[in-house]
Motif scaffolding. Structure first.
Motif, PDB file in Angstrom:
ATOM      1  N   VAL A 144       0.634  -1.242  -0.012  1.00  0.00           N
ATOM      2  CA  VAL A 144      -0.066  -0.067   0.087  1.00  0.00           C
ATOM      3  C   VAL A 144       0.835   1.258   0.074  1.00  0.00           C
ATOM      4  O   VAL A 144       1.940   1.078   0.711  1.00  0.00           O
ATOM      5  CB  VAL A 144      -0.914   0.018   1.314  1.00  0.00           C
ATOM      6  CG1 VAL A 144      -1.866   1.248   1.346  1.00  0.00           C
ATOM      7  CG2 VAL A 144      -1.686  -1.355   1.289  1.00  0.00           C
ATOM      8  N   GLU A 147      -1.118   7.554   2.224  1.00  0.00           N
ATOM      9  CA  GLU A 147      -2.095   8.967   1.901  1.00  0.00           C
ATOM     10  C   GLU A 147      -1.149  10.166   1.929  1.00  0.00           C
ATOM     11  O   GLU A 147      -1.383  10.993   1.421  1.00  0.00           O
ATOM     12  CB  GLU A 147      -3.352   8.864   2.759  1.00  0.00           C
ATOM     13  CG  GLU A 147      -4.417   7.818   2.258  1.00  0.00           C
ATOM     14  CD  GLU A 147      -4.799   8.176   0.876  1.00  0.00           C
ATOM     15  OE1 GLU A 147      -4.950   9.270   0.412  1.00  0.00           O
ATOM     16  OE2 GLU A 147      -5.011   7.203   0.345  1.00  0.00           O
ATOM     17  N   LEU A 165       1.947  -3.736  -4.754  1.00  0.00           N
ATOM     18  CA  LEU A 165       0.829  -2.971  -4.897  1.00  0.00           C
ATOM     19  C   LEU A 165      -0.433  -3.564  -5.501  1.00  0.00           C
ATOM     20  O   LEU A 165      -0.325  -3.957  -6.608  1.00  0.00           O
ATOM     21  CB  LEU A 165       1.205  -1.585  -5.580  1.00  0.00           C
ATOM     22  CG  LEU A 165       2.344  -0.710  -4.997  1.00  0.00           C
ATOM     23  CD1 LEU A 165       2.587   0.367  -5.656  1.00  0.00           C
ATOM     24  CD2 LEU A 165       1.699  -0.363  -3.275  1.00  0.00           C
ATOM     25  N   THR A 166      -1.531  -3.660  -4.998  1.00  0.00           N
ATOM     26  CA  THR A 166      -2.954  -3.954  -5.541  1.00  0.00           C
ATOM     27  C   THR A 166      -3.578  -3.020  -6.229  1.00  0.00           C
ATOM     28  O   THR A 166      -4.112  -3.039  -6.962  1.00  0.00           O
ATOM     29  CB  THR A 166      -3.545  -4.901  -4.650  1.00  0.00           C
ATOM     30  OG1 THR A 166      -3.740  -4.106  -3.476  1.00  0.00           O
ATOM     31  CG2 THR A 166      -2.748  -6.018  -4.037  1.00  0.00           C
ATOM     32  N   ALA A 167      -3.341  -1.557  -5.700  1.00  0.00           N
ATOM     33  CA  ALA A 167      -4.135  -0.485  -6.313  1.00  0.00           C
ATOM     34  C   ALA A 167      -3.299   0.867  -5.735  1.00  0.00           C
ATOM     35  O   ALA A 167      -2.514   0.642  -4.709  1.00  0.00           O
ATOM     36  CB  ALA A 167      -5.247  -0.509  -5.549  1.00  0.00           C
ATOM     37  N   LEU A 168      -3.535   1.814  -6.727  1.00  0.00           N
ATOM     38  CA  LEU A 168      -2.891   3.130  -6.402  1.00  0.00           C
ATOM     39  C   LEU A 168      -3.747   3.943  -5.515  1.00  0.00           C
ATOM     40  O   LEU A 168      -5.019   3.957  -5.766  1.00  0.00           O
ATOM     41  CB  LEU A 168      -2.484   3.668  -7.518  1.00  0.00           C
ATOM     42  CG  LEU A 168      -1.466   3.191  -8.434  1.00  0.00           C
ATOM     43  CD1 LEU A 168      -1.130   3.901  -9.644  1.00  0.00           C
ATOM     44  CD2 LEU A 168       0.035   2.943  -7.741  1.00  0.00           C
ATOM     45  N   PRO A 169      -3.229   4.647  -4.349  1.00  0.00           N
ATOM     46  CA  PRO A 169      -4.310   5.531  -3.739  1.00  0.00           C
ATOM     47  C   PRO A 169      -4.591   6.474  -4.446  1.00  0.00           C
ATOM     48  O   PRO A 169      -3.896   6.858  -5.546  1.00  0.00           O
ATOM     49  CB  PRO A 169      -3.491   5.843  -2.448  1.00  0.00           C
ATOM     50  CG  PRO A 169      -1.983   5.924  -3.077  1.00  0.00           C
ATOM     51  CD  PRO A 169      -2.141   4.638  -4.022  1.00  0.00           C
ATOM     52  N   GLU A 170      -5.889   6.997  -4.069  1.00  0.00           N
ATOM     53  CA  GLU A 170      -6.587   8.326  -5.032  1.00  0.00           C
ATOM     54  C   GLU A 170      -5.529   9.381  -4.933  1.00  0.00           C
ATOM     55  O   GLU A 170      -5.615  10.425  -5.638  1.00  0.00           O
ATOM     56  CB  GLU A 170      -8.089   8.188  -4.350  1.00  0.00           C
ATOM     57  CG  GLU A 170      -8.855   7.409  -4.970  1.00  0.00           C
ATOM     58  CD  GLU A 170     -10.288   7.794  -4.345  1.00  0.00           C
ATOM     59  OE1 GLU A 170     -10.516   9.115  -4.149  1.00  0.00           O
ATOM     60  OE2 GLU A 170     -10.979   7.000  -4.446  1.00  0.00           O
TER      61      GLU A 170
END
Length: 184
Positions: A144, A147, A165-170
């Motif tokens: 992760v 933020e 990483l499974t997703a990028l933070p907004e």
């Protein structure tokens, strides 16, 4: 080299080793006399066999560039945060799993290279690095991204490839000033 630098009041010291240097010439620890060269602005300790650094490192308060890449560091001393003039810190190719919160005190830091370590999380304090322009996090074990990345308003180059990483933070979308984002 250290004794000569001490006598001359040197501002730069290169104790790095060649890539193919034999193990017996590589430093495994740093002599106490190094911390007496208080005018040092640039210190290169790359490609040695350092596994730890003493708290005495914090005495080099004039350092602007510190290269510790390609050692065997697993932990960093809290005193690293006392190097408040530091602009470039290279910790690539070590075995770091954690970073000290004290790194957030390096408010002049512009370039932080953490390439090829074993980091799974990043300390919250890194969000205080308001001058940071380049951040290299590729080849770690980050699942992760924090933020606080959105707080790095000067960040121009971010490399986060080869992590878990499974997703990028907004918050990545808030980094409009980015000129380079490397995901691979």
């Amino acid at each position: 080299k250290i004794e000569q630098a001490l006598k001359s009041g040197a501002t730069e010291l290169d104790l790095s080793q060649e890539y193919d240097a034999k193990d017996e010439v590589k430093l495994t620890e740093l002599p106490d006399s190094l911390w007496q060269i208080t005018k040092l602005q640039k210190l290169n300790l790359a490609r040695n066999k350092l596994s730890t650094l003493p708290e005495s490192l914090g005495q080099l308060t004039q350092l602007q560039t510190l290269n510790l890449s390609s050692n065997q560091l697993t932990i960093l001393p809290d005193s690293l945060g006392q190097l408040i003039q530091l602009q470039e810190l290279n910790l690539a190719n070590n075995q770091l799993t954690l970073l000290p919160e004290s790194l957030g005190q390096l408010t002049q830091l512009q370039k932080l290279n953490l390439f090829n370590n074993r980091l799974v999380v990043l300390p919250e304090s890194l969000g205080q690095l308001a001058q940071l322009q380049e951040l290299f996090l590729h080849k770690n074990q980050l699942a992760v991204l924090p933020e606080w990345l959105r707080q790095l308003s000067e960040l121009q180059s971010l490399n986060i490839g080869n992590n878990q990483l499974t997703a990028l933070p907004e918050s990545i979308g808030d980094l409009r000033q980015l000129k380079s984002l490397n995901l691979s």
